[in-house]
Write a protein that holds these residues in place. Structure first.
Motif, PDB file in Angstrom:
ATOM      1  N   SER A 182       0.823  -1.205   0.000  1.00 64.39           N
ATOM      2  CA  SER A 182       0.000   0.000   0.000  1.00 64.39           C
ATOM      3  C   SER A 182       0.863   1.263   0.000  1.00 64.39           C
ATOM      4  O   SER A 182       1.307   1.709   1.067  1.00 64.39           O
ATOM      5  N   PRO A 183       1.093   1.842  -1.170  1.00 62.34           N
ATOM      6  CA  PRO A 183       1.842   3.096  -1.203  1.00 62.34           C
ATOM      7  C   PRO A 183       1.212   4.217  -0.379  1.00 62.34           C
ATOM      8  O   PRO A 183       1.939   5.031   0.200  1.00 62.34           O
ATOM      9  N   ILE A 184      -0.103   4.265  -0.270  1.00 61.79           N
ATOM     10  CA  ILE A 184      -0.730   5.339   0.507  1.00 61.79           C
ATOM     11  C   ILE A 184      -0.480   5.153   2.007  1.00 61.79           C
ATOM     12  O   ILE A 184      -0.180   6.130   2.708  1.00 61.79           O
ATOM     13  N   LEU A 185      -0.561   3.929   2.506  1.00 66.98           N
ATOM     14  CA  LEU A 185      -0.230   3.700   3.913  1.00 66.98           C
ATOM     15  C   LEU A 185       1.244   3.996   4.169  1.00 66.98           C
ATOM     16  O   LEU A 185       1.604   4.579   5.202  1.00 66.98           O
ATOM     17  N   GLY A 186       2.080   3.591   3.234  1.00 64.46           N
ATOM     18  CA  GLY A 186       3.504   3.902   3.347  1.00 64.46           C
ATOM     19  C   GLY A 186       3.749   5.398   3.366  1.00 64.46           C
ATOM     20  O   GLY A 186       4.566   5.901   4.151  1.00 64.46           O
ATOM     21  N   LEU A 187       3.030   6.132   2.535  1.00 68.30           N
ATOM     22  CA  LEU A 187       3.184   7.582   2.467  1.00 68.30           C
ATOM     23  C   LEU A 187       2.766   8.241   3.785  1.00 68.30           C
ATOM     24  O   LEU A 187       3.477   9.126   4.296  1.00 68.30           O
ATOM     25  N   ILE A 188       1.665   7.812   4.334  1.00 67.67           N
ATOM     26  CA  ILE A 188       1.221   8.362   5.620  1.00 67.67           C
ATOM     27  C   ILE A 188       2.278   8.117   6.690  1.00 67.67           C
ATOM     28  O   ILE A 188       2.663   9.019   7.442  1.00 67.67           O
ATOM     29  N   ASP A 189       2.790   6.894   6.737  1.00 65.87           N
ATOM     30  CA  ASP A 189       3.811   6.538   7.720  1.00 65.87           C
ATOM     31  C   ASP A 189       5.090   7.351   7.514  1.00 65.87           C
ATOM     32  O   ASP A 189       5.652   7.881   8.474  1.00 65.87           O
ATOM     33  N   VAL A 190       5.563   7.452   6.286  1.00 62.48           N
ATOM     34  CA  VAL A 190       6.856   8.092   6.042  1.00 62.48           C
ATOM     35  C   VAL A 190       6.808   9.593   6.311  1.00 62.48           C
ATOM     36  O   VAL A 190       7.809  10.186   6.726  1.00 62.48           O
ATOM     37  N   VAL A 191       5.658  10.223   6.114  1.00 68.41           N
ATOM     38  CA  VAL A 191       5.527  11.649   6.448  1.00 68.41           C
ATOM     39  C   VAL A 191       5.672  11.838   7.960  1.00 68.41           C
ATOM     40  O   VAL A 191       6.394  12.735   8.428  1.00 68.41           O
ATOM     41  N   ILE A 192       5.006  10.984   8.728  1.00 70.22           N
ATOM     42  CA  ILE A 192       5.124  11.047  10.190  1.00 70.22           C
ATOM     43  C   ILE A 192       6.547  10.704  10.610  1.00 70.22           C
ATOM     44  O   ILE A 192       7.131  11.371  11.481  1.00 70.22           O
ATOM     45  N   LEU A 193       7.119   9.680   9.985  1.00 69.61           N
ATOM     46  CA  LEU A 193       8.497   9.283  10.274  1.00 69.61           C
ATOM     47  C   LEU A 193       9.459  10.451  10.078  1.00 69.61           C
ATOM     48  O   LEU A 193      10.307  10.710  10.934  1.00 69.61           O
ATOM     49  N   LEU A 194       9.335  11.151   8.980  1.00 71.22           N
ATOM     50  CA  LEU A 194      10.227  12.282   8.707  1.00 71.22           C
ATOM     51  C   LEU A 194      10.102  13.339   9.802  1.00 71.22           C
ATOM     52  O   LEU A 194      11.119  13.864  10.283  1.00 71.22           O
ATOM     53  N   ALA A 195       8.901  13.656  10.223  1.00 71.51           N
ATOM     54  CA  ALA A 195       8.700  14.642  11.286  1.00 71.51           C
ATOM     55  C   ALA A 195       9.346  14.180  12.597  1.00 71.51           C
ATOM     56  O   ALA A 195       9.987  14.977  13.294  1.00 71.51           O
ATOM     57  N   VAL A 196       9.205  12.897  12.910  1.00 74.00           N
ATOM     58  CA  VAL A 196       9.781  12.371  14.151  1.00 74.00           C
ATOM     59  C   VAL A 196      11.309  12.347  14.067  1.00 74.00           C
ATOM     60  O   VAL A 196      11.994  12.654  15.056  1.00 74.00           O
ATOM     61  N   ILE A 197      11.861  12.013  12.908  1.00 72.92           N
ATOM     62  CA  ILE A 197      13.319  12.042  12.749  1.00 72.92           C
ATOM     63  C   ILE A 197      13.842  13.459  12.981  1.00 72.92           C
ATOM     64  O   ILE A 197      14.846  13.657  13.682  1.00 72.92           O
ATOM     65  N   ILE A 198      13.179  14.441  12.411  1.00 76.00           N
ATOM     66  CA  ILE A 198      13.613  15.833  12.587  1.00 76.00           C
ATOM     67  C   ILE A 198      13.525  16.229  14.062  1.00 76.00           C
ATOM     68  O   ILE A 198      14.451  16.854  14.602  1.00 76.00           O
ATOM     69  N   ALA A 199      12.445  15.853  14.728  1.00 73.51           N
ATOM     70  CA  ALA A 199      12.318  16.139  16.161  1.00 73.51           C
ATOM     71  C   ALA A 199      13.408  15.435  16.955  1.00 73.51           C
ATOM     72  O   ALA A 199      14.008  16.017  17.870  1.00 73.51           O
ATOM     73  N   ASN A 200      13.712  14.184  16.606  1.00 78.84           N
ATOM     74  CA  ASN A 200      14.762  13.422  17.275  1.00 78.84           C
ATOM     75  C   ASN A 200      16.123  14.071  17.032  1.00 78.84           C
ATOM     76  O   ASN A 200      16.946  14.196  17.952  1.00 78.84           O
ATOM     77  N   MET A 201      16.357  14.502  15.811  1.00 74.37           N
ATOM     78  CA  MET A 201      17.614  15.164  15.447  1.00 74.37           C
ATOM     79  C   MET A 201      17.808  16.419  16.304  1.00 74.37           C
ATOM     80  O   MET A 201      18.894  16.644  16.843  1.00 74.37           O
ATOM     81  N   ILE A 202      16.772  17.212  16.446  1.00 75.44           N
ATOM     82  CA  ILE A 202      16.841  18.446  17.242  1.00 75.44           C
ATOM     83  C   ILE A 202      17.068  18.121  18.717  1.00 75.44           C
ATOM     84  O   ILE A 202      17.905  18.734  19.392  1.00 75.44           O
ATOM     85  N   ALA A 203      16.327  17.141  19.228  1.00 81.88           N
ATOM     86  CA  ALA A 203      16.474  16.756  20.634  1.00 81.88           C
ATOM     87  C   ALA A 203      17.874  16.229  20.924  1.00 81.88           C
ATOM     88  O   ALA A 203      18.473  16.568  21.957  1.00 81.88           O
TER      89      ALA A 203
END
Length: 170
Positions: free
Chosen positions: A116-137
């Protein structure tokens, strides 16, 4: 007051403990990688191969070496923060660390496992936001630990674009 040593956890831990912790971070990331790879393998040669892909889709052989390097950088980043603070003193940053690893693994299940590319897309958008937050922290605790997550964020940003294009084309 004098500046503390670079590695705050060091006085409470010996060399063997620090090496064991690095190995533990590496093993954790390799386990995530192995599970993700196993799920990916279930449909990469048939379902994924049959999908329409954008012109900027990298060759399949590139993914494994890039992810291997990135997982080692993720592990080393987590270890450096552990050295500085321990896990108990950085629950928020390590919560983000755990969340990005879980979302990373979940992407393989959603995109390749569920096909499911759409489920993957939803997940990866959230993943990117969490990675950026983790990077900052992590940056706030140890600059190198934050910097080590930059290639991960850039690769996942590219993966987000690729995932979106695959969803759009199919």
């Amino acid at each position: 007051m004098t500046e503390t040593t670079e590695q705050t956890v060091t006085p409470r831990t010996n060399h063997r403990t620090r090496v064991f912790a690095l190995i533990a971070f590496m093993v954790l990331c390799l386990i995530i990688s192995a599970f993700g790879g196993a799920v990916t393998a279930t449909s990469v040669n048939d379902w994924y191969a049959a999908l329409n892909k954008p012109f900027f889709n990298p060759p399949d052989w590139l993914f494994a070496p890039v992810w291997t390097v990135i997982y080692f950088m993720i592990a080393f980043s987590g270890w450096r923060v552990w050295l500085k603070t321990g896990i108990a003193n950085a629950k928020g940053p390590f919560g983000l660390y755990a969340a990005q690893l879980a979302l990373n693994l979940a992407w393989s299940f959603m995109f390749f496992g569920a096909q499911s590319p759409i489920l993957g897309l939803i997940d990866v958008v959230i993943l990117l936001a969490v990675i950026i937050a983790n990077m900052i922290a992590f940056w706030k605790i140890d600059r190198l630990a934050g910097i080590l997550l930059v290639p991960y964020a850039l690769w996942v940003a590219f993966a987000t674009l690729l995932n979106a294009a695959i969803w759009h084309l199919n």
